[in-house]
Design a protein around this motif. Sequence first.
Motif, PDB file in Angstrom:
ATOM      1  N   GLU A 124       0.800  -1.218   0.000  1.00  0.00           N
ATOM      2  CA  GLU A 124       0.000   0.000   0.000  1.00  0.00           C
ATOM      3  C   GLU A 124       0.838   1.275   0.000  1.00  0.00           C
ATOM      4  O   GLU A 124       0.295   2.357  -0.235  1.00  0.00           O
ATOM      5  CB  GLU A 124      -0.948   0.009   1.199  1.00  0.00           C
ATOM      6  N   ILE A 125       2.144   1.179   0.223  1.00  0.00           N
ATOM      7  CA  ILE A 125       2.952   2.404   0.236  1.00  0.00           C
ATOM      8  C   ILE A 125       3.135   2.961  -1.164  1.00  0.00           C
ATOM      9  O   ILE A 125       3.476   4.136  -1.326  1.00  0.00           O
ATOM     10  CB  ILE A 125       4.331   2.185   0.884  1.00  0.00           C
ATOM     11  N   SER A 126       2.920   2.139  -2.217  1.00  0.00           N
ATOM     12  CA  SER A 126       3.187   2.605  -3.574  1.00  0.00           C
ATOM     13  C   SER A 126       2.293   3.779  -3.950  1.00  0.00           C
ATOM     14  O   SER A 126       2.650   4.582  -4.817  1.00  0.00           O
ATOM     15  CB  SER A 126       3.007   1.465  -4.577  1.00  0.00           C
ATOM     16  N   ALA A 127       1.138   3.906  -3.336  1.00  0.00           N
ATOM     17  CA  ALA A 127       0.240   5.013  -3.651  1.00  0.00           C
ATOM     18  C   ALA A 127       0.749   6.346  -3.121  1.00  0.00           C
ATOM     19  O   ALA A 127       0.257   7.401  -3.533  1.00  0.00           O
ATOM     20  CB  ALA A 127      -1.149   4.724  -3.083  1.00  0.00           C
ATOM     21  N   TYR A 128       1.732   6.331  -2.215  1.00  0.00           N
ATOM     22  CA  TYR A 128       2.150   7.552  -1.540  1.00  0.00           C
ATOM     23  C   TYR A 128       3.576   7.980  -1.880  1.00  0.00           C
ATOM     24  O   TYR A 128       4.039   9.004  -1.382  1.00  0.00           O
ATOM     25  CB  TYR A 128       2.022   7.352  -0.024  1.00  0.00           C
ATOM     26  N   ILE A 129       4.263   7.221  -2.728  1.00  0.00           N
ATOM     27  CA  ILE A 129       5.647   7.518  -3.096  1.00  0.00           C
ATOM     28  C   ILE A 129       5.715   7.788  -4.592  1.00  0.00           C
ATOM     29  O   ILE A 129       5.250   6.968  -5.389  1.00  0.00           O
ATOM     30  CB  ILE A 129       6.583   6.340  -2.745  1.00  0.00           C
ATOM     31  N   PRO A 130       6.283   8.912  -5.048  1.00  0.00           N
ATOM     32  CA  PRO A 130       6.340   9.191  -6.482  1.00  0.00           C
ATOM     33  C   PRO A 130       7.112   8.111  -7.248  1.00  0.00           C
ATOM     34  O   PRO A 130       8.183   7.663  -6.826  1.00  0.00           O
ATOM     35  CB  PRO A 130       7.086  10.532  -6.550  1.00  0.00           C
ATOM     36  N   TYR A 172       8.568  -1.694  -8.690  1.00  0.00           N
ATOM     37  CA  TYR A 172       9.143  -0.881  -9.758  1.00  0.00           C
ATOM     38  C   TYR A 172       9.357   0.538  -9.241  1.00  0.00           C
ATOM     39  O   TYR A 172       8.474   1.120  -8.603  1.00  0.00           O
ATOM     40  CB  TYR A 172       8.209  -0.833 -10.969  1.00  0.00           C
ATOM     41  N   ILE A 173      10.530   1.087  -9.504  1.00  0.00           N
ATOM     42  CA  ILE A 173      10.830   2.488  -9.211  1.00  0.00           C
ATOM     43  C   ILE A 173      11.421   3.106 -10.469  1.00  0.00           C
ATOM     44  O   ILE A 173      12.394   2.601 -11.023  1.00  0.00           O
ATOM     45  CB  ILE A 173      11.812   2.637  -8.037  1.00  0.00           C
ATOM     46  N   ARG A 174      10.804   4.180 -10.934  1.00  0.00           N
ATOM     47  CA  ARG A 174      11.256   4.881 -12.135  1.00  0.00           C
ATOM     48  C   ARG A 174      11.330   3.950 -13.347  1.00  0.00           C
ATOM     49  O   ARG A 174      12.187   4.099 -14.207  1.00  0.00           O
ATOM     50  CB  ARG A 174      12.618   5.531 -11.898  1.00  0.00           C
ATOM     51  N   GLY A 175      10.449   2.974 -13.390  1.00  0.00           N
ATOM     52  CA  GLY A 175      10.421   2.044 -14.511  1.00  0.00           C
ATOM     53  C   GLY A 175      11.320   0.849 -14.368  1.00  0.00           C
ATOM     54  O   GLY A 175      11.297  -0.057 -15.204  1.00  0.00           O
ATOM     55  N   ILE A 176      12.134   0.812 -13.317  1.00  0.00           N
ATOM     56  CA  ILE A 176      13.066  -0.293 -13.115  1.00  0.00           C
ATOM     57  C   ILE A 176      12.438  -1.281 -12.133  1.00  0.00           C
ATOM     58  O   ILE A 176      12.077  -0.926 -11.018  1.00  0.00           O
ATOM     59  CB  ILE A 176      14.407   0.210 -12.582  1.00  0.00           C
ATOM     60  N   GLY A 177      12.328  -2.530 -12.571  1.00  0.00           N
ATOM     61  CA  GLY A 177      11.757  -3.569 -11.735  1.00  0.00           C
ATOM     62  C   GLY A 177      11.890  -4.914 -12.409  1.00  0.00           C
ATOM     63  O   GLY A 177      12.427  -5.028 -13.512  1.00  0.00           O
ATOM     64  N   SER A 178      11.394  -5.943 -11.745  1.00  0.00           N
ATOM     65  CA  SER A 178      11.495  -7.296 -12.284  1.00  0.00           C
ATOM     66  C   SER A 178      10.253  -8.074 -11.892  1.00  0.00           C
ATOM     67  O   SER A 178       9.949  -8.215 -10.716  1.00  0.00           O
ATOM     68  CB  SER A 178      12.749  -8.004 -11.758  1.00  0.00           C
ATOM     69  N   LYS A 179       9.548  -8.592 -12.901  1.00  0.00           N
ATOM     70  CA  LYS A 179       8.325  -9.344 -12.638  1.00  0.00           C
ATOM     71  C   LYS A 179       8.633 -10.740 -12.117  1.00  0.00           C
ATOM     72  O   LYS A 179       7.894 -11.299 -11.304  1.00  0.00           O
ATOM     73  CB  LYS A 179       7.503  -9.424 -13.921  1.00  0.00           C
ATOM     74  N   ILE A 180       9.726 -11.351 -12.591  1.00  0.00           N
ATOM     75  CA  ILE A 180      10.125 -12.679 -12.136  1.00  0.00           C
ATOM     76  C   ILE A 180      11.592 -12.646 -11.720  1.00  0.00           C
ATOM     77  O   ILE A 180      12.306 -11.688 -11.971  1.00  0.00           O
ATOM     78  CB  ILE A 180       9.898 -13.760 -13.219  1.00  0.00           C
ATOM     79  N   ASN A 181      12.037 -13.719 -11.076  1.00  0.00           N
ATOM     80  CA  ASN A 181      13.419 -13.855 -10.602  1.00  0.00           C
ATOM     81  C   ASN A 181      13.768 -12.776  -9.583  1.00  0.00           C
ATOM     82  O   ASN A 181      12.910 -12.269  -8.888  1.00  0.00           O
ATOM     83  CB  ASN A 181      14.394 -13.876 -11.776  1.00  0.00           C
ATOM     84  N   SER A 182      15.042 -12.398  -9.502  1.00  0.00           N
ATOM     85  CA  SER A 182      15.502 -11.484  -8.451  1.00  0.00           C
ATOM     86  C   SER A 182      14.925 -10.086  -8.642  1.00  0.00           C
ATOM     87  O   SER A 182      14.716  -9.638  -9.772  1.00  0.00           O
ATOM     88  CB  SER A 182      17.031 -11.411  -8.448  1.00  0.00           C
ATOM     89  N   ASN A 214       2.838   5.617 -16.369  1.00  0.00           N
ATOM     90  CA  ASN A 214       3.472   6.877 -16.768  1.00  0.00           C
ATOM     91  C   ASN A 214       3.243   7.978 -15.738  1.00  0.00           C
ATOM     92  O   ASN A 214       3.913   9.012 -15.792  1.00  0.00           O
ATOM     93  CB  ASN A 214       2.986   7.308 -18.151  1.00  0.00           C
ATOM     94  N   GLN A 215       2.322   7.757 -14.799  1.00  0.00           N
ATOM     95  CA  GLN A 215       2.092   8.733 -13.734  1.00  0.00           C
ATOM     96  C   GLN A 215       1.732   8.026 -12.437  1.00  0.00           C
ATOM     97  O   GLN A 215       1.108   6.964 -12.450  1.00  0.00           O
ATOM     98  CB  GLN A 215       0.938   9.683 -14.091  1.00  0.00           C
ATOM     99  N   THR A 216       2.139   8.615 -11.333  1.00  0.00           N
ATOM    100  CA  THR A 216       1.622   8.249 -10.011  1.00  0.00           C
ATOM    101  C   THR A 216       1.233   9.544  -9.310  1.00  0.00           C
ATOM    102  O   THR A 216       1.920  10.555  -9.428  1.00  0.00           O
ATOM    103  CB  THR A 216       2.656   7.493  -9.167  1.00  0.00           C
ATOM    104  N   LEU A 217       0.116   9.501  -8.602  1.00  0.00           N
ATOM    105  CA  LEU A 217      -0.416  10.718  -8.001  1.00  0.00           C
ATOM    106  C   LEU A 217      -1.038  10.401  -6.654  1.00  0.00           C
ATOM    107  O   LEU A 217      -1.718   9.386  -6.502  1.00  0.00           O
ATOM    108  CB  LEU A 217      -1.478  11.339  -8.917  1.00  0.00           C
ATOM    109  N   MET A 218      -0.799  11.261  -5.686  1.00  0.00           N
ATOM    110  CA  MET A 218      -1.485  11.187  -4.406  1.00  0.00           C
ATOM    111  C   MET A 218      -1.810  12.603  -3.940  1.00  0.00           C
ATOM    112  O   MET A 218      -0.924  13.454  -3.844  1.00  0.00           O
ATOM    113  CB  MET A 218      -0.640  10.474  -3.347  1.00  0.00           C
ATOM    114  N   LEU A 219      -3.080  12.851  -3.697  1.00  0.00           N
ATOM    115  CA  LEU A 219      -3.541  14.089  -3.085  1.00  0.00           C
ATOM    116  C   LEU A 219      -4.200  13.717  -1.765  1.00  0.00           C
ATOM    117  O   LEU A 219      -5.134  12.913  -1.741  1.00  0.00           O
ATOM    118  CB  LEU A 219      -4.552  14.803  -3.982  1.00  0.00           C
TER     119      LEU A 219
END
Length: 689
Positions: A77-83, A99-109, A586-591
């Motif tokens: 649930e923290i992903s909604a509050y971090i850009p 994923y942060i800034r587009g960098i992540g991995s769906k499988i493996n490490s 392409n966007q994350t937003l929290m108000l």
Amino acid sequence: MRTFTLFLLILFCANSWGKTAVIDSILADSAIHLRVMLNEVLISSYKEKKNLGEIPASVSLLSIHNLNTNNIVDLKEISAYIPNLYFPDYGSKLTSPVYIRGIGSKINSPSVGLYVDGVPFFDKSVFDFDMNDVNRIEVLRGPQGTLYGRNTMGGIINVYTKNPLDYQGVNYRQLLGNYGQTQFSGSYYGKTSDKFGYSVSAKYKHNNGFFKNDYTGSDADDLNLVSGRAKLIWKSDCGLETNFFANYEYTDQGGYPYGLIDPETGKIGHVNYNDYSSYRQGVLTSGLTFDYDFEHFQVKSVTGYQNLDDRQAIDQDFTTASLYFVTQKQQQHQFSQEFEMRSKGNGRYSWLNGLFGFYQMSDRSVLVATTLKEYDEPNYGIAFYHQSTVKDLLIKNLSMTLGLRFDYEKAKQDYTSSKVADGQKTQVTHLNDGKNFTQVTPKLSLQYQFDPRNMIYATTTKGYKTGGFNTTFSADNERTFSPEYSWNYEVGNRFSVLNNRIYGDLALFYIDWKHQQISHPLATGKGSLLANAGKSYSKGVELTLNGRVTNALNLQLSYGYTEAKFRTYVNGDADYSGNYIPYVPNQTLMLGGDYTLNLNSRCIDRLCFSAQYTGTGKHYFNDDNSVKQGFYGVLNGKVSASKKFLTVDLWIKNATSREYMAFYLSSLGNNFAQKGKPLTFGTTISLTL
């Protein structure tokens, strides 16, 4: 270069204005100081002995106040509050990519690191842990390989649990909600003196599941969880501080509530398959830390151990036919040891030296019909790192930080495929291979500190993630994948204006990416593997704002924009060059905001109203960009009433019942998706004695 220069000029002017802010009126009100200034008085990480305002990186912090106000009960649930942080829900704890800034991995490490009280979590299957006893969470965006090493190309998440020397007493918490949501947790924090503290806690969590399986008529994703935690802290008179913690969490959940997608309307059908799918997981994590202060330097030792024992049973055709049922078991042991030596004092020059080593042993078995696949995968590595910071470089308040890390890692895989009949195994295939990886990751940053709350910085960092072995493959050339590399360029500003009534962060970043590790389905449709794309990039902006409108009203804004694309990526006959990288909004937003009334009446001392609108931008689920989820927003809210030691919360999540696609996959020629969680509501009662 002109854009870079103009951006720095704007930041310089903004901070020159903010530097004149007077904070005496805020410091005079201790309650406001705790709530508004918390981000600036907490240490940013155990690696960086600096206040948050002095870290030359894009950093976000969720304090215990933020966690409680926003009703955050698990790490996803923290992903909604971090850009630009995306932590999707893919049906079970086994699949918990970040994923942060587009960098992540769906499988493996994973490509984003996770540390809990200084102990690293290497497998993303253990990332989705429960949030009991958490005191604060820090997220550092961008490559953190110089100090943190492997699997931190996207960034790092640091989680800190409560310190029994700072918290004393008994806490009890009870939650009841729709869909059978039930939680009971209790903890005790005590100390025998100012130098020895201890704590114990336990938790039980249950829900009936949020989706029904039409075929079986039962819940598809029910959950039961129990956990326990103990912590000891001792400070000696000679300067030695010792911390020990042990945590065990057991989860038994149904999972994978996937329904067929209508190819014309995009509508997601009901869950409808014949075999109950489940995931069971037991995780034991422990850590032992020693800190010792010498006259001119500090020494730190962190020893970590983690054991993961899990079992996945999944109807992988997700239909009413008995076509493809898979049972996977995994036993994993992880040992890590880190030594650090750092300078003391606040002089012009400071330094940090470190030595890190790990050993990870994974035994995995996969049973599909009469075929048994067994994997024995031992990995080990060692790293040396150094970081130096020079203050007042050339001009006053200008600092430069240089970092360098050397990593060596050995990965092995012993693979056996057998046929099972009448209780007997007959070996068909046996492969035994190893791969060595070495890498040097440098870092350079410049920062200008106007005052403790206002600064600008520029950082260049190399990111690196090791290669390894796939556990599913159909040809020998698919067994392995190569390392991926990136260069991250970032400029940013941390600012405070209007007598600190408004403070926040602004950052621009650009990531040049080579040999990106991309997951794609096997040609057979039975599983996925990692392969390397040619070149990719990610660029964007991040903004956080916190405003104290009045002594009672606080407002928050968190926004991130990311454009992440393949420059060159050819997979067989398919050319995906120019396409968007999957699983990257392409966007994350929290108000958000909270308003507190101090009533001091017979029944209620304090009444607090809070609400948050969280938005997730357009993102794609496959390499050819044929399946996507558009922008969607979720509205959450909570009302809290407190009287002395008692607090009662009424909360709601996804208040508008917004429907969206949380996950997509293709299996055996069919397309499936998982819906996001529906509207949920409930009440939470908390006692603090």
